[in-house]
Design an enzyme around this catalytic site. Structure first.
Site, mmCIF file in Angstrom:
data_model
loop_
_atom_site.group_PDB
_atom_site.id
_atom_site.type_symbol
_atom_site.label_atom_id
_atom_site.label_comp_id
_atom_site.label_asym_id
_atom_site.label_seq_id
_atom_site.Cartn_x
_atom_site.Cartn_y
_atom_site.Cartn_z
ATOM 1 N N LYS A 54 0.412 -1.393 -0.004
ATOM 2 C CA LYS A 54 0.105 -0.158 -0.207
ATOM 3 C C LYS A 54 0.852 1.203 0.059
ATOM 4 O O LYS A 54 0.227 1.817 -1.081
ATOM 5 C CB LYS A 54 -0.768 -0.188 1.274
ATOM 6 N N GLN A 98 -4.523 -1.258 10.301
ATOM 7 C CA GLN A 98 -4.686 -2.814 8.962
ATOM 8 C C GLN A 98 -4.979 -3.632 10.470
ATOM 9 O O GLN A 98 -4.550 -3.669 11.195
ATOM 10 C CB GLN A 98 -2.641 -2.517 9.041
ATOM 11 N N ASP A 124 -10.668 2.942 4.269
ATOM 12 C CA ASP A 124 -11.326 1.634 4.273
ATOM 13 C C ASP A 124 -13.392 1.128 4.190
ATOM 14 O O ASP A 124 -13.159 0.528 3.872
ATOM 15 C CB ASP A 124 -10.727 0.863 5.695
#
Ligand code: NAP
Length: 308
Positions: A54, A98, A124
């Site tokens: 990412k 994460q 997200d």
């Protein structure tokens, strides 16, 4: 006849190229690029890898991407304090924490963290405000993996409106948002899970079958209507030589890759499905690259919305 393989890497490259002018325009206007903060707690090997990709993709696309690390011993309060600081950061338009978090943080830690991220920075799409907007079909930040699936279906000219869609998996991060996105595009949607009876029969009704279970090679040809589009979201690291030997003949490319590396990343879809499906997303190179592209797209969108 073998299924048409839907190339997620190519679609992801296309999405990133389309974003470039928006990133340049934002950077010129705001005097800084769109920024994302990635938070990694502890040092889980798979998470290190995901966060690394990412960061790399964000940097290559002209975004600012900062890694914020906390030790595995950090408390949930430490993490919530970091999220609070990032919520107030002028440089960061997006925040991604994460998963998974260390088990010692408690079973509700992820939910507490998603609740704490400012909805406008929730790239997200897991904050309940954004989930609520998704349920109502309103514009907002939407979970990256399911929105990536929609991108690859639409850009591959797979008709969604009127199609029978079956989603296997009902998680908050993949299955449920996937079903909602398909529903909003006028598919007739069925969601399956571990208590579904006669799953192969239900799955065989699908024109579009999305497998998001996390069980390698679970979806065998008897789950698939001939000609259906099969989207394989699953990504499982497999180290079992017997399973690999059952799935891939000696001398095949994947078997050799396993013998070299001692592990393979497998999807939820059995390799034989390629002979039944009309179109199929491979693993790797299918949904994975799209998830990252959609994360970057959400970050640009969050930046533009903050400065609108
Ligand atoms: P999850 O939270 O573990 O959810 C799995 C879902 O599958 C659950 O709803 C579960 O049903 C269902 N399931 C499990 N075993 C089943 C069975 N035998 N029959 C029918 N349903 C079954 O997983 P997730 O986070 O949604 O992720 C799913 C997979 O996608 C994983 O492999 C993950 O690594 C992968 N993933 C990939 C990406 C990407 O970028 N490619 C992104 C996210 C996730 P119950 O609810 O009844 O338990």
């Amino acid at each position: 006849m073998a299924a048409r393989l839907l190339d997620g890497s190519a679609v992801a490259r296309q999405i990133r190229a389309e974003m470039r002018p928006d990133i340049e325009a934002f950077t010129a206007r705001a005097g800084r690029p769109p920024g994302i903060a990635l938070v990694l707690v502890g040092s889980n090997a798979a998470s290190e890898l995901y966060v690394g990709s990412k960061l790399k993709s964000a940097g290559e696309s002209g975004l600012r991407a900062d890694l914020e690390r906390l030790p595995a011993t950090a408390s949930l309060d430490d993490l919530l304090r970091l999220v609070d600081r990032l919520n107030r950061s002028e440089l960061h338009d997006g925040i991604l924490v994460q998963s998974p978090l260390p088990p010692a943080m408690g079973s509700h830690a992820e939910r507490r963290v998603f609740d704490a991220i400012a909805p406008g920075k929730d790239v997200d799409g897991f904050n309940p405000i954004n989930v609520g907007r998704l349920v109502q079909g309103r514009a907002g930040l939407v979970a990256c993996t399911p929105s990536g699936v929609i991108e690859i279906l639409e850009r591959s000219n797979i008709a969604i409106a009127g199609a029978r869609a079956v989603v296997i998996g009902r998680s908050d991060i993949v299955g449920k948002p996937m079903a909602l996105l398909l529903l909003h595009r006028h598919a007739t949607v069925t969601i399956c899970h571990s208590r579904t009876t006669d799953l192969p029969r239900v799955a065989r009704e699908a024109d579009i079958l999305v497998a998001a279970l996390g069980r390698p090679a679970f979806v065998t040809p008897d789950f698939v209507k001939p000609g259906a589009t099969v989207v394989d979201v699953g990504t499982s690291r497999v180290e079992d030589p017997a399973l690999v030997a059952r799935l891939f003949p000696a001398g095949s490319r994947r078997r050799e890759a396993f013998e070299r590396r001692g592990a393979l990343v497998l999807g939820d879809v059995h390799p034989d499905v390629e002979q039944v499906a009309g179109a199929l997303t491979p693993v790797p190179g299918g949904v994975g690259p799209l998830t990252i592209a959609m994360l970057l797209k959400n970050t640009v969108r969050a930046a533009e919305d903050r400065f609108a």
